[in-house]
Motif scaffolding. Structure first.
Motif, PDB file in Angstrom:
ATOM      1  N   UNK A  90     -78.606  89.016   9.030  1.00 24.95           N
ATOM      2  CA  UNK A  90     -78.587  89.634  10.503  1.00 24.95           C
ATOM      3  C   UNK A  90     -78.728  91.030   9.912  1.00 24.95           C
ATOM      4  N   UNK A  91     -79.237  92.008  11.122  1.00 21.03           N
ATOM      5  CA  UNK A  91     -79.730  93.028  10.724  1.00 21.03           C
ATOM      6  C   UNK A  91     -78.549  94.895   9.995  1.00 21.03           C
ATOM      7  N   UNK A  92     -79.124  95.062   9.980  1.00 23.62           N
ATOM      8  CA  UNK A  92     -78.254  96.124   8.724  1.00 23.62           C
ATOM      9  C   UNK A  92     -76.958  95.987   9.770  1.00 23.62           C
ATOM     10  N   UNK A  93     -76.888  96.886  10.271  1.00 23.92           N
ATOM     11  CA  UNK A  93     -75.946  97.643  10.945  1.00 23.92           C
ATOM     12  C   UNK A  93     -74.830  96.599  11.939  1.00 23.92           C
ATOM     13  N   UNK A  94     -75.018  95.467  12.461  1.00 24.97           N
ATOM     14  CA  UNK A  94     -74.162  94.289  12.956  1.00 24.97           C
ATOM     15  C   UNK A  94     -72.966  93.988  12.003  1.00 24.97           C
ATOM     16  N   UNK A  95     -72.419  94.319  13.407  1.00 24.87           N
ATOM     17  CA  UNK A  95     -71.079  93.261  13.237  1.00 24.87           C
ATOM     18  C   UNK A  95     -71.032  92.248  13.151  1.00 24.87           C
ATOM     19  N   UNK A  96     -71.464  91.791  14.014  1.00 28.31           N
ATOM     20  CA  UNK A  96     -71.183  90.082  14.703  1.00 28.31           C
ATOM     21  C   UNK A  96     -72.072  89.432  14.725  1.00 28.31           C
ATOM     22  N   UNK A  97     -71.736  88.215  14.598  1.00 29.18           N
ATOM     23  CA  UNK A  97     -72.957  87.617  13.582  1.00 29.18           C
ATOM     24  C   UNK A  97     -72.216  86.023  15.082  1.00 29.18           C
ATOM     25  N   UNK A  98     -73.897  85.222  14.671  1.00 29.66           N
ATOM     26  CA  UNK A  98     -73.627  84.031  15.910  1.00 29.66           C
ATOM     27  C   UNK A  98     -74.550  82.672  15.571  1.00 29.66           C
ATOM     28  N   UNK A  99     -74.079  81.523  15.236  1.00 24.57           N
ATOM     29  CA  UNK A  99     -74.864  80.419  15.394  1.00 24.57           C
ATOM     30  C   UNK A  99     -74.898  79.589  16.803  1.00 24.57           C
ATOM     31  N   UNK A 100     -76.758  79.457  17.597  1.00 25.09           N
ATOM     32  CA  UNK A 100     -76.823  78.588  18.419  1.00 25.09           C
ATOM     33  C   UNK A 100     -77.841  77.627  17.824  1.00 25.09           C
ATOM     34  N   UNK A 101     -78.042  76.379  18.353  1.00 24.67           N
ATOM     35  CA  UNK A 101     -78.836  75.382  17.922  1.00 24.67           C
ATOM     36  C   UNK A 101     -79.605  75.022  19.386  1.00 24.67           C
ATOM     37  N   UNK A 102     -80.554  74.435  19.140  1.00 21.84           N
ATOM     38  CA  UNK A 102     -81.705  74.039  20.422  1.00 21.84           C
ATOM     39  C   UNK A 102     -82.013  72.644  20.026  1.00 21.84           C
ATOM     40  N   UNK A 103     -81.422  71.366  20.363  1.00 21.43           N
ATOM     41  CA  UNK A 103     -81.496  70.237  20.697  1.00 21.43           C
ATOM     42  C   UNK A 103     -82.933  69.791  20.861  1.00 21.43           C
ATOM     43  N   UNK A 104     -84.177  69.099  20.870  1.00 26.10           N
ATOM     44  CA  UNK A 104     -85.302  69.565  21.011  1.00 26.10           C
ATOM     45  C   UNK A 104     -85.193  69.071  23.087  1.00 26.10           C
TER      46      UNK A 104
END
Lengths: 113, 117
Positions: free
Chosen positions: B25-39
């Motif tokens: 992630x971007x170095x000073x960011x504190x919140x992280x996420x995962x998303x997905x996109x099926x075709x």
């Protein structure tokens, strides 16, 4: 999941003209609205956003309009440029559900030179 | 300009195998996420992560999935036993703040294309 819909899968406009991308939502609890742009083989890129307390937000060539009564969001790009050709996603956030974003299906914009 | 990076760009695996998708992630960011996109489908939220724990997850994020921040820079998504339907683009995102503290613009990485055979 039909909470956010972009009814036009594609849009084609001439360079220099206005592009208008539309998005409809069903949940009146959504409080923050975003537009992302996506090029092939890249991730979504944040473009512009608007909170539910406003009805317009402008950033250069990009303006987002929010019509809360109609539950309708639109993105205006003027003048359109060939480099704007990409898939545009609207995304919404509901304050009570934390930070998750709910995306629309996307609209492929093609700007012809 | 700081950006979110993801590795690998493409992962091919056999059904039933474990995969680990990596994100910086971007170095000073504190919140992280995962998303997905099926075709052919929408981008879907999987999970958010803050302060070394999951803050919210979707119904997609079942026991087969786990996330971890093993060190100060990486954020990983593990799928324990992949299924054919896990084939998708997986996007990592990060933000500096989150609701309701502020309106959080989430910045996305380029994605990892996962193909399960």
């Amino acid at each position: 999941d039909q909470q956010v819909k972009q009814n036009s899968p594609s849009l084609s406009v001439q360079e220099g003209r206005i592009s208008i991308l539309n998005c409809d939502y069903t949940n009146s609890m959504f409080d923050y609205f975003l537009w992302y742009k996506k090029y092939p083989a890249e991730g979504p890129t944040f473009l512009i956003s608007i909170s539910s307390i406003k009805d317009k937000n402008e950033d250069g060539r990009f303006t987002v309009f929010l019509n809360k009564s109609a539950k309708h969001l639109s993105l205006h790009i003027v003048p359109s440029q060939p480099g704007d050709s990409a898939v545009y996603f609207c995304a919404v956030r509901e304050e009570t559900s934390g930070s998750r974003l709910t995306f629309g299906e996307g609209t492929q914009l093609t700007v012809n030179p | 300009e700081p950006e979110v990076t993801q590795t690998p760009s493409h992962q091919v695996t056999q059904m039933g195998q474990e995969v680990i998708l990596r994100c910086v992630p971007i170095s000073n960011h504190l919140y992280f996420y995962w998303y997905r996109q099926i075709l052919g489908q929408k981008v879907e939220f999987l999970v958010s992560f803050y302060n070394n724990e999951i803050s919210e997850k979707s119904e997609i994020f079942d026991d087969q999935f786990s996330v971890e921040r093993p060190d100060g820079s990486n954020f990983t998504l593990k799928i324990r036993s992949t299924k054919l339907e896990d084939s998708a683009m997986y996007f990592c995102a990060s933000s500096h703040d989150r609701a309701p503290v502020s309106y959080n613009e989430q910045f996305f990485g380029p994605g990892t294309r996962l193909t399960v055979l």
